[in-house]
Design an enzyme around this catalytic site. Structure first.
Site, mmCIF file in Angstrom:
data_model
loop_
_atom_site.group_PDB
_atom_site.id
_atom_site.type_symbol
_atom_site.label_atom_id
_atom_site.label_comp_id
_atom_site.label_asym_id
_atom_site.label_seq_id
_atom_site.Cartn_x
_atom_site.Cartn_y
_atom_site.Cartn_z
ATOM 1 N N CYS A 407 60.634 -64.065 -83.747
ATOM 2 C CA CYS A 407 60.664 -65.319 -82.971
ATOM 3 C C CYS A 407 61.301 -66.491 -83.714
ATOM 4 C CB CYS A 407 59.285 -65.728 -82.467
ATOM 5 S SG CYS A 407 57.986 -64.546 -82.678
ATOM 6 N N ARG A 436 55.383 -55.189 -91.573
ATOM 7 C CA ARG A 436 53.966 -55.575 -91.673
ATOM 8 C C ARG A 436 53.308 -54.694 -92.717
ATOM 9 N NH1 ARG A 436 53.079 -57.015 -85.920
ATOM 10 N NH2 ARG A 436 54.948 -58.231 -85.468
ATOM 11 N N GLN A 454 61.337 -53.795 -82.944
ATOM 12 C CA GLN A 454 60.808 -54.158 -81.633
ATOM 13 C C GLN A 454 61.936 -54.255 -80.617
ATOM 14 O OE1 GLN A 454 59.017 -57.896 -82.947
ATOM 15 N NE2 GLN A 454 57.020 -57.062 -82.411
ATOM 16 N N ASP A 456 62.666 -56.520 -78.770
ATOM 17 C CA ASP A 456 62.191 -57.895 -78.676
ATOM 18 C C ASP A 456 63.132 -58.777 -77.862
ATOM 19 O OD1 ASP A 456 60.296 -59.766 -79.196
ATOM 20 O OD2 ASP A 456 60.758 -60.007 -81.324
ATOM 21 N N HIS A 458 63.200 -63.221 -76.557
ATOM 22 C CA HIS A 458 62.518 -64.499 -76.367
ATOM 23 C C HIS A 458 63.215 -65.259 -75.261
ATOM 24 C CE1 HIS A 458 61.106 -63.234 -80.332
ATOM 25 N NE2 HIS A 458 59.978 -63.741 -79.890
ATOM 26 N N LYS A 541 48.766 -63.585 -71.659
ATOM 27 C CA LYS A 541 49.670 -62.468 -71.953
ATOM 28 C C LYS A 541 49.387 -61.269 -71.072
ATOM 29 C CE LYS A 541 46.773 -60.422 -75.507
ATOM 30 N NZ LYS A 541 46.738 -59.758 -76.788
ATOM 31 N N HIS A 587 57.520 -64.509 -75.222
ATOM 32 C CA HIS A 587 57.849 -63.398 -76.120
ATOM 33 C C HIS A 587 57.656 -62.139 -75.300
ATOM 34 C CE1 HIS A 587 56.612 -65.879 -79.773
ATOM 35 N NE2 HIS A 587 55.898 -66.449 -78.831
#
Ligand code: ZN
Ligand code: ZN
Length: 726
Positions: A407, A436, A454, A456, A458, A541, A587
């Site tokens: 992000c 992580r 991911q 991912d 945004h 979410k 996200h």
């Protein structure tokens, strides 16, 4: 007069104290027969519990009102089964096995036991133990509770010579004293008649009798420690499971069996899809060529859909400055789940030449500058960066971090150019790799890793656009999952906890965003549940849960609305009113990570991927050396058509070649003999069909496969031969 309030709000009155079972019977005789336990004032209790004051009351049965297995009832069944298993083990192996602690778990129960030297509990004993468990269940003995006053109860436990139970009893009494429960008794449960049958010190609750357990069995043994303390006694943990019926237990055992066969770590190795190498690092996936094909195809598919929805692709580096994550809030608060920061060599050398200790260095890394803290705190209007991490500038050590999230990088791309409300929403997508620090014990193949990519993106939008963007995210998931024939899934909508005010952002915006999440879920016809209190502090979410082919549920990724980061990074756009406004950020990584998703897919398909995902799509098998030139020519034609094909020109017999290809789960085999070569044809075999289907002109075979790949379908060649695949 006694007032008992039922779940539907109805109130029943009783002259005298009543048992749970009597209340159930007063509601209906069928309910009393089906009852396994009850809830009194929200607490799960035995049906024999006497209610003597006004209370709320509910009956626990095998299934809830909406016909789902009742988890609380199942947990009572399972703990009751722990008693039965313990009795069975003592019957089989002797009373000198001391019982310590036996709770229910997500999938069954366990009982920790002290096994004296010279004895052991192993799988060799399982048959006898299971037979004894079945007998005890069949005997249908009641679980009879009785209580003894604290001191007398403790004396009784002490006289039995099991120090673990003495410890349990002492702890129970101490806890009661702490909560000012004077004259607290200890409770015991006999499986049958107190004083005659087997019994155990226990708080309960239990089902009314052993016959109500349905079915139970011992599953495995492991070692454990008393209170999980390595310095304390070593115990044996015996795992078991229980269900309300034999059919449910059988279904579970089948599922376990099937899951073992489908284990992605095993299939991944057999099909050479990925590798984890100690020297590279635990939890860091090496995608081999075959696995990379699957990942790349998935990525292409998702990217195509994203382009259709107006997403823009970006690329960002794997690291970023610590300052970036201090602004976003990812550091130092979540540092325990991150790789440690990378400090510049010059800075480290300088500090060490000054005699700086490791502790001081750490302190300087974890600190946030006063300037940054005051900026962020001013923007958020809260102590987003708490005072105890603020340090003077000259004490701070700069450095970099492996990114735990994409992000902040995407935010910087958004912020790099001015925006008007007319360009919103901006949708930035990246297959972004993040790192992580998972505990090594938690790592598991592709599904729990330390570095993952991911899917991912945004989205930066206005409050009014939130709803449509969430619908877009869900429809993407729907398209991808339906192409993969994973049609059973549900979403969970995480909402605010009504009793908490930790949430960032205006309450009316939250109302809109929560409604948007609900509406999106309902308009798409997706099964969904609402989970109050499951929202993040920065926004509501949606989480995705899919069911695989054997009925296991996997949690994938999420869509999250965020009111926080745009403020922390001071993002803005010019509105229709010509004024600056702060965008809302969404996200979304609906499939979570490519690693995890591929792990799930390997298990779902048991390695037999549909054609478009298969690493090797066609294997051409010449019957003898005479047709190897034709085989090579075919491979070239297939490859020219974009199909991943190889030829097996080894000296093996054709049966062996077929077996090899089947083991590698290649979807199509093209067997070629002299007659095929002459006719420019192939003899087709389809994965999962145990015979040759006959010949097909090579050109038609290639064209049919191309169509199947392009449509991401499965049946085209089979249809040609009039065969239907499972
Ligand atoms: Zn118990
Ligand atoms: Zn994000």
């Amino acid at each position: 007069m006694l007032q008992i309030t039922l779940p539907d709000g109805a109130v029943k009155s009783f002259e005298n104290p009543v048992t749970g079972l009597e209340v159930a019977a007063s509601i209906g005789p069928k309910l009393a027969l089906a009852a396994l336990a009850c809830k009194i004032n929200g607490e799960t209790r035995d049906l024999s519990t006497v209610i003597s004051t006004d209370a709320t009351f509910a009956v626990l049965t095998e299934k809830t009102r909406d016909k789902q297995p009742d988890k609380e009832a199942l947990s009572v069944i399972r703990h009751s089964a722990a008693h039965v298993m313990a009795e069975a083990i003592q019957d089989v192996l002797g009373k000198d096995i001391l019982l310590a602690y036996g709770p229910s778990t997500e999938t069954g129960f366990f009982y920790d036991m002290f096994v004296p030297a010279g004895k052991s509990i192993s799988t060799d004993h399982f048959e006898k133990i299971n037979a004894r468990i079945a007998e005890i269940i069949k005997e249908n003995r009641p679980f009879s509770r009785y209580e003894q006053a604290g001191a007398a109860g403790l004396a009784k436990v002490k006289s039995e010579g099991n120090k673990y139970k003495v410890d349990n009893a002492e702890r129970a009494l101490a806890a009661a004293a702490e909560h000012n429960v004077s004259a607290s008794p200890l409770s015991f449960y006999a499986t049958g008649v107190p004083g005659t049958n087997w019994e155990d010190l226990c708080r309960g609750p239990h089902v009314p009798s052993t016959g109500r357990i349905g079915a139970a069995r011992v599953m495995s043994v492991a070692s454990s420690y008393w209170h999980g303390d390595e310095k304390s006694d070593r115990l044996t943990r015996v795992y078991g499971t229980a269900f309300a019926s034999q059919a449910d237990l059988d279904h579970y055992l089948n599922q376990l069996d099937e899951a073992k066969k489908r284990d992605h770590r095993v299939i991944g190795k057999a099909l050479r899809l990925f590798h984890i190498d100690e020297q590279v690092g635990q939890g860091l996936i090496l995608w081999t060529p075959a696995g990379s094909v699957i990942r790349q195809e998935l990525q292409n598919f998702i990217s195509e859909e994203l382009r259709k929805q107006g997403y823009q692709q970006v690329f960002t580096p794997h690291i970023g400055r610590l300052d970036l994550y201090k602004t976003s809030g990812h550091f130092p608060y979540y540092k325990d789940s991150q790789y440690p920061p990378i400090i510049e060599r010059d800075a480290l050398e300088l500090l060490s030449s000054q005699g700086c200790s490791c502790a001081e260095m750490l302190n300087r890394v974890d600190g946030v500058s006063a300037k940054l803290a005051s900026e962020v705190n001013e923007r958020t209007g809260a102590e987003a960066i708490p005072a105890h991490v603020v340090r003077p500038d000259d004490q701070l050590l700069d450095g970099y971090m492996l990114k735990p999230m994409n992000c902040p990088h995407h935010i910087k791309i958004f912020a790099s150019s001015p925006h008007s409300y007319r360009d919103l929403p901006v949708r930035l997508a990246e297959f972004g790799t993040v790192y992580r620090w998972e505990q090594s014990g938690e790592l598991n193949g592709l599904t729990r890793v330390r570095g993952f990519t991911q899917d991912d993106a945004h989205l930066f939008c206005t409050q009014e656009q939130v709803s449509a963007e969430i619908v877009g995210c869900l429809s993407l998931v729907k398209t991808v999952l339906s192409t993969l024939k994973m049609n059973e899934y549900r979403v969970r909508v995480g909402l605010r906890d009504p009793d908490n005010n930790k949430y960032i952002g205006a309450s009316e915006n939250w109302d809109l965003a929560e409604a948007a999440c609900r509406d999106a879920a309902s308009t798409l016809g997706v099964a969904y549940t609402e989970a109050p209190g499951e929202a993040a502090f920065y926004g509501p979410k949606i989480d995705f849960m899919i069911k695989d082919v054997i009925g296991r549920e996997w949690q994938l990724g999420t869509v999250q609305v965020d009111y926080n980061l745009p403020i922390r990074f001071n993002l803005s756009y010019i509105g229709a009113d010509n004024k600056q406004h702060c965008p809302v950020m969404i996200h979304r990584a609906p499939f979570g990570s490519l690693e995890r998703f591929c792990g799930v897919l390997i298990e779902h398909f048991a390695g037999a991927f549909p054609l478009w995902l298969s690493p090797e799509q066609v294997r051409v098998l010449p019957i003898s050396e005479k047709t190897s030139d034709y085989a090579h020519a075919l491979v070239k034609q297939l490859r020219d058509a974009g199909i991943r094909a190889t030829a097996d020109v080894s000296n093996e017999r054709i049966q062996a070649k077929v077996k090899d290809a089947a083991e590698m789960k290649v979807p199509y085999m093209a067997i070629v003999g002299p007659r095929d070569a002459e006719a420019q044809a192939v003899s087709v075999r389809i994965r999962g069909v145990q015979k040759d289907l006959g010949a097909m002109p090579a050109a038609e075979f290639i064209a049919t496969l191309s169509r199947e790949v392009q449509s991401r379908g499965t049946q085209s060649v089979a249809a040609h031969f009039g065969v239907t695949l499972a």
